[in-house]
Scaffold this motif. Structure first.
Motif, mmCIF file in Angstrom:
data_model
loop_
_atom_site.group_PDB
_atom_site.id
_atom_site.type_symbol
_atom_site.label_atom_id
_atom_site.label_comp_id
_atom_site.label_asym_id
_atom_site.label_seq_id
_atom_site.Cartn_x
_atom_site.Cartn_y
_atom_site.Cartn_z
ATOM 1 N N SER A 127 40.729 26.623 36.497
ATOM 2 C CA SER A 127 41.383 26.622 37.801
ATOM 3 C C SER A 127 40.547 27.389 38.800
ATOM 4 N N ALA A 128 40.545 26.931 40.043
ATOM 5 C CA ALA A 128 39.804 27.613 41.099
ATOM 6 C C ALA A 128 40.649 28.656 41.810
ATOM 7 N N LEU A 129 41.982 28.562 41.697
ATOM 8 C CA LEU A 129 42.888 29.505 42.340
ATOM 9 C C LEU A 129 43.953 29.938 41.338
ATOM 10 N N PRO A 130 44.579 31.102 41.550
ATOM 11 C CA PRO A 130 45.635 31.556 40.626
ATOM 12 C C PRO A 130 46.889 30.693 40.757
ATOM 13 N N ILE A 131 46.992 29.705 39.882
ATOM 14 C CA ILE A 131 48.081 28.748 39.956
ATOM 15 C C ILE A 131 49.416 29.431 39.679
ATOM 16 N N GLY A 132 50.419 29.126 40.519
ATOM 17 C CA GLY A 132 51.770 29.618 40.304
ATOM 18 C C GLY A 132 52.038 31.013 40.814
ATOM 19 N N GLU B 225 40.847 4.283 45.590
ATOM 20 C CA GLU B 225 40.877 5.707 45.274
ATOM 21 C C GLU B 225 40.590 5.906 43.796
ATOM 22 N N ARG B 226 39.797 6.946 43.479
ATOM 23 C CA ARG B 226 39.564 7.247 42.066
ATOM 24 C C ARG B 226 39.290 8.726 41.872
ATOM 25 N N GLN B 227 39.735 9.255 40.750
ATOM 26 C CA GLN B 227 39.490 10.637 40.372
ATOM 27 C C GLN B 227 38.144 10.722 39.681
ATOM 28 N N LEU B 228 37.317 11.710 40.090
ATOM 29 C CA LEU B 228 35.984 11.846 39.518
ATOM 30 C C LEU B 228 35.939 12.778 38.323
ATOM 31 N N ASP B 229 36.862 13.749 38.267
ATOM 32 C CA ASP B 229 36.861 14.719 37.169
ATOM 33 C C ASP B 229 38.250 15.316 37.076
ATOM 34 N N ASP B 230 38.522 16.067 35.977
ATOM 35 C CA ASP B 230 39.842 16.688 35.842
ATOM 36 C C ASP B 230 39.791 18.205 35.912
ATOM 37 N N ALA B 231 38.624 18.795 36.201
ATOM 38 C CA ALA B 231 38.523 20.249 36.311
ATOM 39 C C ALA B 231 39.123 20.724 37.622
ATOM 40 N N GLY B 232 39.862 21.830 37.565
ATOM 41 C CA GLY B 232 40.381 22.432 38.784
ATOM 42 C C GLY B 232 39.264 23.109 39.551
ATOM 43 N N VAL B 233 38.985 22.639 40.773
ATOM 44 C CA VAL B 233 37.857 23.139 41.556
ATOM 45 C C VAL B 233 38.284 23.359 43.009
#
Length: 436
Positions: A3-8, A317-325
């Motif tokens: 994750s790139a940010l503190p989720i939640g 539309e398409r997703q390129l990756d699933d990493a949180g960035v």
């Protein structure tokens, strides 16, 4: 997935390396591990919130610039300075007596850019503020009185014309968004309204060689939240607003904007966009939704691509990756052109994505927490492997920060240099390399 940010979490910006620092410092001859490339001659500057007193949201703290001067293979100095806006110095109201916005009331905490010889600290709700090479504040900058609007924190500089493209938003009456353009000399030459139906939170936009693309997305001004005055961002997700991209030709800026519906989402940051025949290809960090109940971050953003077919009036539309960035950056010499790489923050790593394939290469930073990475080109024509990536990285073991320099030709390898800073640099937003 990282994750790139503190989720939640909604109060993360009060703790750890998100918390502000108390002192403005000037330190010379900084210690270096490794060797700073001799070609680097300039300033690395990065902006971010550093509140003097408690705030209710990360986005609302007073802006502070952290800078390192590099010259002759040495780190000559580090400085950090608050951006001393008019409202930093004295209590300026957000609105004037006639109900209009006070555009000098600013925290100037989001970005720092250089155009036409002027370095500007930016926040999207206000006028920019000019600063010196030594990070001292000159004052509000309004393009010689021609800008009577706020300025986005994400202007685009065309690498071929030198023009500065930007927009302003935030008016509570129409037009809610206005597109602006300054020529290479910094003269404001264009102001035109953008036809959106409400006061949306338009943080970024995109530019190609032939077009600008506006993102009219379903995070909209919420009067009830604003009236409560609890310090939260006065915007909320709307299930009814819809989502669309607006395309405007650069060679006919007074023409109608063409709108293309997309699946509802939110985008803080565009990586890049370029023309491809009769289509526009746009890559950005996409959130499936944002701020439904509060101004926190409940879900990751991931890298996504949209292909706008201008002839067929369709969008794929398409997703390129699933990493949180977050915080994607390219070689700015290729802004609006087919750039190959974008580097994003992903937890304790930087990921460099191949924008054509979506394949990413990680540079892990151990326990360190990186901020945005900025590309600094080497000599010669635009080559995304000839240059360096610079960014601040927090070192929790010494509760301090380093300016880390990576060789773009060996992104996954060891840094070529680490410059130890005299204090930590709190996590912030955006910055730039300014060549001497």
């Amino acid at each position: 997935m990282t994750s790139a940010l503190p989720i939640g979490e909604t109060d993360f910006f009060r703790r750890g390396n998100y918390a502000p620092v108390a002192d403005e410092l000037t330190e010379y001859d900084l210690p270096v591990t490794g060797a700073i490339p001799a070609e680097l001659d300039g300033w690395y500057l990065r902006n971010g919130p550093n509140p003097r007193q408690a705030t209710a949201h990360w986005f609302t703290g007073d802006g502070m610039i952290h800078g390192v001067r590099i010259e002759d293979g040495a780190a000559k100095w580090y400085r950090n300075r608050w951006v001393r806006t008019d409202s930093f110095i004295e209590d300026f109201p957000l609105y004037n007596a006639d109900g209009s916005r006070n555009l000098r009331a600013a925290v100037a905490n989001t970005h720092v850019v250089n155009h036409a010889g002027k370095t500007l600290a930016l926040v999207e709700s206000s006028l920019p503020y000019q600063i010196t090479d030594d990070l001292e504040t000159v004052g509000a900058y309004d393009f010689g009185g021609k800008l009577v609007d706020s300025m986005t924190a994400h202007p685009k500089i065309c690498p071929t014309s030198g023009e500065l493209h930007f927009f302003g938003y935030g008016s509570i009456v129409e037009p809610y968004v206005t597109y602006h353009r300054a020529d290479a000399a910094g003269e404001l030459v264009l102001n035109r309204p953008v036809d959106v139906k409400a006061h949306t939170m338009m943080h970024d936009f995109a530019m190609t060689a032939d077009h600008v693309i506006f993102m009219d997305l379903p995070v909209v001004f919420d009067l009830d939240v604003a009236i409560r005055g609890e310090g939260d961002m006065p915007y909320r997700w709307s299930d009814d607003y819809g989502a669309r991209f607006g395309v405007l030709r650069r060679d006919d800026p007074d023409a109608p904007i063409r709108w293309f519906d997309i699946d509802p989402c939110y985008v803080f940051h565009v990586a890049n966009a370029h023309d491809d025949g009769n289509s526009i290809v746009l890559q950005a960090v996409r959130y499936p939704e944002l701020w439904r109940t509060d101004g926190g971050f409940d879900v990751d953003g991931v890298l996504w691509e949209w292909r706008i077919d201008l002839a067929a009036s369709t969008v794929a539309e398409r997703q390129l990756d699933d990493a949180g960035v977050e915080f994607p950056r390219i070689d700015d010499r290729l802004a609006g052109l087919p750039a190959r790489y974008a580097v994003s923050v992903a937890g304790n790593a930087w990921i460099r994505y191949d924008l054509a394939t979506g394949v990413g290469v990680r540079h892990d930073l151990g326990t360190g927490g990186p901020g945005e990475a900025v590309f600094v080109p080497g000599a010669g024509p635009a080559d995304e492997s000839n240059g360096w990536y610079l960014g601040y990285v927090y070192n929790p073991e010494r509760d301090g920060s380093d300016l880390v320099i990576l060789d773009a030709a060996d992104f996954g390898g060891k840094p070529v240099a680490k410059i130890a800073l005299p204090q930590r640099v709190p996590y912030g937003f955006h910055g730039n390399w300014i060549r001497a």
